[in-house]
Design an enzyme around this catalytic site. Structure first.
Site, short mmCIF file in Angstrom:
data_model
loop_
_atom_site.label_atom_id
_atom_site.label_comp_id
_atom_site.label_asym_id
_atom_site.label_seq_id
_atom_site.Cartn_x
_atom_site.Cartn_y
_atom_site.Cartn_z
CB VAL A 19 -0.96 0.01 1.22
CG1 VAL A 19 -1.66 1.36 1.35
CG2 VAL A 19 -1.98 -1.10 1.09
CB ILE A 122 3.88 -21.12 8.28
CG1 ILE A 122 2.93 -22.29 8.06
CG2 ILE A 122 3.20 -19.92 8.90
CD1 ILE A 122 2.48 -22.95 9.37
CG ASP A 123 3.44 -25.06 4.53
OD1 ASP A 123 3.40 -25.20 5.77
OD2 ASP A 123 2.48 -25.33 3.79
N GLY A 181 16.91 -29.12 19.52
CA GLY A 181 17.77 -30.23 19.94
C GLY A 181 17.02 -31.54 20.01
NE ARG A 239 1.37 -38.92 29.18
CZ ARG A 239 1.58 -40.12 29.73
NH1 ARG A 239 2.07 -41.10 28.99
NH2 ARG A 239 1.30 -40.33 31.00
O1 F6P Z 1 -0.06 -24.09 3.93
C1 F6P Z 1 -0.04 -23.65 5.25
C2 F6P Z 1 -0.62 -24.67 6.17
O2 F6P Z 1 -0.57 -24.16 7.48
C3 F6P Z 1 0.02 -26.07 6.13
O3 F6P Z 1 1.22 -26.18 6.88
C4 F6P Z 1 -1.09 -26.92 6.70
O4 F6P Z 1 -0.95 -28.24 6.29
C5 F6P Z 1 -2.32 -26.27 6.11
O5 F6P Z 1 -1.99 -24.92 5.86
C6 F6P Z 1 -3.55 -26.30 6.99
O6 F6P Z 1 -4.62 -25.76 6.26
P1 F6P Z 1 -6.02 -25.31 6.88
O7 F6P Z 1 -5.80 -24.03 7.62
O8 F6P Z 1 -6.89 -25.10 5.68
O9 F6P Z 1 -6.46 -26.39 7.78
#
Ligand code: F6P
Length: 315
Positions: A19, A122-123, A181, A239
């Site tokens: 913007v 984030i991937d 770690g 767990r």
């Molecule tokens: O592509 C980002 C992501 O957070 C992936 O890591 C995850 O598998 C997916 O989106 C989850 O998607 P949704 O929010 O549609 O459940």
């Protein structure tokens, strides 16, 4: 401009970058809410400098987002182009992951509509850029959570299996495993043996390490199944925890904010200078742009050295 697909921390900083850079060049800016869905339904509004005040530190996306199956159909894309014309939009900035950028590529290739993409996910699985917006924050969020888990794992002499996001890739998992770690990391791209992981845990226990962390990318295995297998095979108290969508939230790190504002301003400037059908990114810290066709037909691979390093740190 739209933000589309899964939200990622730093999207707001990118919106601000787009913007303010566009306004600085004398352009008018429109935002559409809820990604492609808002373009199809005409949910657009004019944005000024004030529209992006006070959002640089906010997670999520102030433009809202959505996954939009209609846009995968030709009819949905025709409708979107129609709306963009009605709004007299000359060019579109798309902030999102591979699905959203695939939509941008289609708009460009099928209609020659001027688009520039910004990698927001984030991937971190998008080719053509070292980092996508939100990855650094997600890794830090997961690491903070795992640091807390380590305290209780240690106190109880337990194995903890922690599932992080990543349906098709292990970028988050590997980074988090190194930062935390962890004793093992399981990713979708590389075959793994749970029996090997159990043997490693047994060996570590004999050597006096009584608690362990295993990181699993969601696309590799389900944390609950891994935990069950480890418990049945080793007898160790085990767990599991699925971190889930918390990894997508929270205030972006300085790294993601700076990345986002740089990419946002660069995308706006490229579009206003007549470039189109491309995605902006960073390569070794420098701003770059690549055709969307290249970005979306290229696979970004996890670094095998990092994967090996996780194991090398458990001798
Ligand atoms: O592509 C980002 C992501 O957070 C992936 O890591 C995850 O598998 C997916 O989106 C989850 O998607 P949704 O929010 O549609 O459940």
């Amino acid at each position: 401009m739209i933000t589309s697909g899964g939200d990622s921390p730093g999207m707001n900083a990118a919106v601000r970058g787009v913007v303010r850079a566009a306004l600085g060049r004398g352009a008018e800016v429109f935002g559409f809410r809820h990604g492609w869905r808002g373009v199809i339904s005409g949910d657009g509004f004019p944005m000024n400098s004030g529209s992006v005040s006070g959002i640089v530190d906010r997670g999520g996306t102030s433009l809202h987002t959505a996954r939009c199956p209609e846009f995968r159909e030709p009819k949905g894309r025709e409708q979107a182009v129609q709306v963009l014309k009605e709004f007299e939009v000359d060019g579109l900035v798309v902030i999102g992951g591979d699905g959203s950028l695939t939509g941008a590529r289609r708009l460009f290739e099928e209609f020659r509509f001027p688009v520039v993409g910004i990698p927001g996910s984030i991937d971190n699985d998008i080719a053509g850029t070292d980092y996508s917006i939100g990855f650094d924050t997600a890794v830090n969020t997961a690491m903070d959570a795992i640091d807390k888990i380590r305290d209780t794992a240690y106190s109880h002499d337990r194995v903890f299996v922690i599932e992080v996001m990543g349906r098709a890739n292990g970028f988050i998992a590997v980074e988090v495993a190194l930062a935390s770690g962890a004793e093992a990391v399981l990713v979708p791209e590389v075959p793994f043996s749970l029996m090997d992981a159990c043997n490693r845990l047994r060996k570590l226990r004999v050597e006096g390490k009584r608690s362990s962390l295993i990181i699993v990318a969601e696309g590799a295995a389900r944390a609950t199944d891994v935990a069950d297998f480890i418990h049945r095979t080793t007898g160790f108290e085990t767990r599991y925890l699925v971190l889930g969508h918390m990894q997508r939230g929270g205030s972006p790190t300085a790294f993601d904010r700076v990345l986002a504002v740089r990419l946002g301003a660069y995308a706006a400037n490229r579009l206003l200078s007549g470039f189109m059908g491309e995605m902006v990114g960073v390569d070794g810290g420098k701003l770059v742009a690549h055709p969307l066709s290249y970005v979306l037909s290229t696979t970004k691979n996890i670094d095998p050295d990092r994967l090996l390093l996780v194991e090398a740190m458990t001798v």
